[in-house]
Motif scaffolding. Structure first.
Motif, PDB file in Angstrom:
ATOM      1  N   GLU A   1      59.413  31.246  39.314  1.00 45.38           N
ATOM      2  CA  GLU A   1      60.649  30.644  39.834  1.00 45.38           C
ATOM      3  C   GLU A   1      61.852  31.552  39.622  1.00 45.38           C
ATOM      4  O   GLU A   1      62.710  31.675  40.505  1.00 45.38           O
ATOM      5  CB  GLU A   1      60.878  29.294  39.153  1.00 45.38           C
ATOM      6  N   HIS A   2      61.901  32.215  38.465  1.00 48.86           N
ATOM      7  CA  HIS A   2      63.076  33.005  38.111  1.00 48.86           C
ATOM      8  C   HIS A   2      62.926  34.494  38.409  1.00 48.86           C
ATOM      9  O   HIS A   2      63.866  35.268  38.182  1.00 48.86           O
ATOM     10  CB  HIS A   2      63.406  32.828  36.629  1.00 48.86           C
ATOM     11  N   GLY A   3      61.782  34.925  38.907  1.00 47.20           N
ATOM     12  CA  GLY A   3      61.597  36.344  39.215  1.00 47.20           C
ATOM     13  C   GLY A   3      61.602  37.218  37.976  1.00 47.20           C
ATOM     14  O   GLY A   3      62.160  38.331  37.991  1.00 47.20           O
ATOM     15  N   THR A   4      60.964  36.747  36.913  1.00 47.16           N
ATOM     16  CA  THR A   4      60.924  37.488  35.648  1.00 47.16           C
ATOM     17  C   THR A   4      60.270  38.859  35.849  1.00 47.16           C
ATOM     18  O   THR A   4      59.274  38.992  36.548  1.00 47.16           O
ATOM     19  CB  THR A   4      60.146  36.680  34.589  1.00 47.16           C
ATOM     20  N   GLU A   5      60.857  39.854  35.222  1.00 44.84           N
ATOM     21  CA  GLU A   5      60.416  41.244  35.385  1.00 44.84           C
ATOM     22  C   GLU A   5      59.002  41.486  34.882  1.00 44.84           C
ATOM     23  O   GLU A   5      58.200  42.170  35.519  1.00 44.84           O
ATOM     24  CB  GLU A   5      61.415  42.137  34.645  1.00 44.84           C
ATOM     25  N   ARG A   6      58.660  40.953  33.704  1.00 39.26           N
ATOM     26  CA  ARG A   6      57.324  41.123  33.127  1.00 39.26           C
ATOM     27  C   ARG A   6      56.960  39.908  32.276  1.00 39.26           C
ATOM     28  O   ARG A   6      57.820  39.364  31.565  1.00 39.26           O
ATOM     29  CB  ARG A   6      57.256  42.376  32.230  1.00 39.26           C
ATOM     30  N   VAL A   7      55.682  39.544  32.327  1.00 35.61           N
ATOM     31  CA  VAL A   7      55.129  38.523  31.437  1.00 35.61           C
ATOM     32  C   VAL A   7      53.900  39.112  30.753  1.00 35.61           C
ATOM     33  O   VAL A   7      52.990  39.617  31.424  1.00 35.61           O
ATOM     34  CB  VAL A   7      54.722  37.242  32.195  1.00 35.61           C
ATOM     35  N   ILE A   8      53.893  39.069  29.433  1.00 35.38           N
ATOM     36  CA  ILE A   8      52.719  39.486  28.664  1.00 35.38           C
ATOM     37  C   ILE A   8      52.106  38.221  28.077  1.00 35.38           C
ATOM     38  O   ILE A   8      52.673  37.597  27.177  1.00 35.38           O
ATOM     39  CB  ILE A   8      53.084  40.484  27.538  1.00 35.38           C
ATOM     40  N   GLN A   9      50.962  37.826  28.624  1.00 32.63           N
ATOM     41  CA  GLN A   9      50.241  36.647  28.146  1.00 32.63           C
ATOM     42  C   GLN A   9      49.269  37.096  27.060  1.00 32.63           C
ATOM     43  O   GLN A   9      48.404  37.937  27.296  1.00 32.63           O
ATOM     44  CB  GLN A   9      49.484  35.985  29.303  1.00 32.63           C
ATOM     45  N   ILE A  10      49.429  36.535  25.859  1.00 37.32           N
ATOM     46  CA  ILE A  10      48.622  36.978  24.732  1.00 37.32           C
ATOM     47  C   ILE A  10      47.303  36.209  24.691  1.00 37.32           C
ATOM     48  O   ILE A  10      47.278  34.986  24.568  1.00 37.32           O
ATOM     49  CB  ILE A  10      49.363  36.800  23.391  1.00 37.32           C
ATOM     50  N   SER A  11      46.214  36.944  24.774  1.00 35.81           N
ATOM     51  CA  SER A  11      44.874  36.391  24.725  1.00 35.81           C
ATOM     52  C   SER A  11      44.292  36.615  23.337  1.00 35.81           C
ATOM     53  O   SER A  11      45.025  36.729  22.347  1.00 35.81           O
ATOM     54  CB  SER A  11      44.012  37.047  25.812  1.00 35.81           C
ATOM     55  N   THR A  12      42.989  36.706  23.230  1.00 34.42           N
ATOM     56  CA  THR A  12      42.307  36.909  21.952  1.00 34.42           C
ATOM     57  C   THR A  12      40.912  37.462  22.192  1.00 34.42           C
ATOM     58  O   THR A  12      40.281  37.140  23.218  1.00 34.42           O
ATOM     59  CB  THR A  12      42.179  35.585  21.171  1.00 34.42           C
ATOM     60  N   SER A  13      40.416  38.231  21.267  1.00 29.13           N
ATOM     61  CA  SER A  13      39.046  38.753  21.382  1.00 29.13           C
ATOM     62  C   SER A  13      38.010  37.647  21.263  1.00 29.13           C
ATOM     63  O   SER A  13      36.837  37.843  21.639  1.00 29.13           O
ATOM     64  CB  SER A  13      38.797  39.822  20.311  1.00 29.13           C
ATOM     65  N   GLU A  14      38.404  36.479  20.762  1.00 34.75           N
ATOM     66  CA  GLU A  14      37.465  35.358  20.650  1.00 34.75           C
ATOM     67  C   GLU A  14      36.909  34.935  22.009  1.00 34.75           C
ATOM     68  O   GLU A  14      35.853  34.317  22.079  1.00 34.75           O
ATOM     69  CB  GLU A  14      38.140  34.158  19.974  1.00 34.75           C
ATOM     70  N   VAL A  15      37.621  35.259  23.096  1.00 36.14           N
ATOM     71  CA  VAL A  15      37.120  34.868  24.418  1.00 36.14           C
ATOM     72  C   VAL A  15      35.811  35.579  24.759  1.00 36.14           C
ATOM     73  O   VAL A  15      35.046  35.109  25.607  1.00 36.14           O
ATOM     74  CB  VAL A  15      38.161  35.134  25.532  1.00 36.14           C
ATOM     75  N   TYR A  16      35.540  36.697  24.116  1.00 38.11           N
ATOM     76  CA  TYR A  16      34.304  37.437  24.387  1.00 38.11           C
ATOM     77  C   TYR A  16      33.090  36.799  23.714  1.00 38.11           C
ATOM     78  O   TYR A  16      31.954  37.053  24.126  1.00 38.11           O
ATOM     79  CB  TYR A  16      34.431  38.886  23.906  1.00 38.11           C
ATOM     80  N   GLY A  17      33.307  36.010  22.666  1.00 40.38           N
ATOM     81  CA  GLY A  17      32.193  35.488  21.902  1.00 40.38           C
ATOM     82  C   GLY A  17      31.453  36.610  21.202  1.00 40.38           C
ATOM     83  O   GLY A  17      31.933  37.746  21.122  1.00 40.38           O
ATOM     84  N   THR A  18      30.271  36.284  20.666  1.00 38.43           N
ATOM     85  CA  THR A  18      29.462  37.306  20.013  1.00 38.43           C
ATOM     86  C   THR A  18      29.098  38.406  21.009  1.00 38.43           C
ATOM     87  O   THR A  18      28.648  38.125  22.117  1.00 38.43           O
ATOM     88  CB  THR A  18      28.175  36.680  19.439  1.00 38.43           C
ATOM     89  N   ALA A  19      29.281  39.639  20.594  1.00 37.52           N
ATOM     90  CA  ALA A  19      29.131  40.782  21.511  1.00 37.52           C
ATOM     91  C   ALA A  19      27.760  40.814  22.173  1.00 37.52           C
ATOM     92  O   ALA A  19      26.723  40.721  21.506  1.00 37.52           O
ATOM     93  CB  ALA A  19      29.372  42.077  20.751  1.00 37.52           C
ATOM     94  N   CYS A  20      27.756  40.953  23.510  1.00 33.69           N
ATOM     95  CA  CYS A  20      26.521  41.224  24.265  1.00 33.69           C
ATOM     96  C   CYS A  20      26.206  42.713  24.216  1.00 33.69           C
ATOM     97  O   CYS A  20      25.046  43.119  24.333  1.00 33.69           O
ATOM     98  CB  CYS A  20      26.678  40.776  25.717  1.00 33.69           C
ATOM     99  N   TYR A  21      27.257  43.523  24.081  1.00 31.57           N
ATOM    100  CA  TYR A  21      27.126  44.965  23.892  1.00 31.57           C
ATOM    101  C   TYR A  21      28.375  45.444  23.173  1.00 31.57           C
ATOM    102  O   TYR A  21      29.398  44.753  23.158  1.00 31.57           O
ATOM    103  CB  TYR A  21      26.946  45.696  25.227  1.00 31.57           C
TER     104      TYR A  21
END
Length: 328
Positions: free
Chosen positions: A113-133
């Motif tokens: 809505e406001h035309g913000t220059e940049r957004v950094i959305q903070i995620s987490t390594s937990e989304v990967y779960g136990t490593a497949c590789y």
């Protein structure tokens, strides 16, 4: 970052407070969002040496109208506001959806809505779960092994949809395990340090075999800022990590040695995740952030642990921790 108007949500938390402090030192005009409470308490922001240079706003990321109001006129938004404790997500999954997913939606909507220059959305390594590789790059499958990780996968996808559908300049920053001063005892490193510092000879922990890619908080913040400064990261998911894997057992031994103690571990059943929910291995491939931003960590695990332990050994800091209670 000089003279940029920057909003940090979740600024009253562990990483958010450090990011706020660093941005102020870079001469940014920082607005720090602290979750509203009737005590007018600003969490970890209270400990900032440069707090008088920060505009602190109390509110709630779950309120869309509030988000539209605070994001107006901001150049950059770092969205760190989230519920992050994995054990509590087993108890209150609804709260994680409301805060993490709806909060990400509210930020993305307001930025559009406001035309913000940049957004950094903070995620987490937990989304990967136990490593497949290993090491884990950004193309690794996403595995929702806890309600928390599921909520962050949802938040990431909501944010990225606004890049694809509406060209909102969003970057998904995916830090691996961050540690350092001010971190709550729901995380393993402050749990170990605070118990040993309090004189406990038996340290209560969960699974010792799991491995993590630990990153000192200053490096995580530097990575977030590097992503915001690079046009190449818009519309990208980018890991922040050290490309170094270590077990919880080895971290315990390092801390014991640095603190010159002979504590032993006692496994606490309450601290063991359900079998299908435990993430046994996380090891970051940080090639992408190096290529896009030229970013590399400055702290190895030994240097970072030494600085963290030094902070905890200050009695004023240690007094904030309840060593006899399992901090969910």
């Amino acid at each position: 970052m000089k003279n940029k108007k920057i909003l940090v949500t979740g600024a009253d938390g562990f990483i958010g407070s450090h990011l706020t402090e660093i941005l102020v030192n870079m001469d940014a005009e920082v607005t720090a969002l602290s979750q509203y409470n009737s005590f007018n308490y600003w969490g970890n922001l209270e400990d900032l040496p440069n707090l008088d240079e920060v505009k602190v706003v109390s509110g709630d990321i779950r309120d869309a109208a509030f988000c539209r109001n605070i994001i107006k006129d901001q150049d950059i938004v770092f969205n760190l506001a989230a519920l992050i404790a994995i054990p509590y997500s087993y108890i209150a999954p609804d709260a994680y959806i409301d805060t993490n997913v709806k909060g990400a939606l509210n930020v993305a909507q307001a930025a559009r809505e406001h035309g913000t220059e940049r957004v950094i959305q903070i995620s987490t390594s937990e989304v990967y779960g136990t490593a497949c590789y290993v090491p884990i790059d950004e193309k690794h499958p996403l595995q929702p092994q806890s309600p928390y990780s599921a909520s962050k996968i949802g938040a990431d996808n909501i944010a990225m949809s606004f890049f694809h559908a509406f060209e909102v300049p969003i970057t998904i920053a995916r830090p691996f395990n961050t540690y350092g001063p001010r971190q709550s005892a729901r995380a393993v490193i402050p749990t170990i340090i605070s118990q040993i510092a309090a004189g406990m000879e038996e340290v209560m922990l969960g699974d010792l075999t799991a491995t993590r890619d630990f990153n000192y908080v200053t490096d995580t913040c530097r990575g977030l800022i590097a992503l915001a400064q690079s046009e190449k990261t818009i519309g990208e998911v980018v890991n922040i990590g050290s490309n170094y894997e270590i077990s919880i057992s080895d971290v315990f031994n390092k801390i014991n040695k640095i603190m010159k103690k002979n504590a032993i571990v006692k496994q606490d059943p309450k601290r063991i995740r359900p079998q299908g929910s435990e993430v046994f291995r996380l090891w970051c491939d940080n090639t992408k952030i190096k290529e896009l931003c030229g970013f590399t960590p400055e702290f190895d695990i030994d240097k970072g642990l030494e600085k963290t332990i030094e902070w905890f050994l200050d009695s004023k800091n240690l007094s904030k921790y309840k060593q006899g209670i399992y901090n969910v």
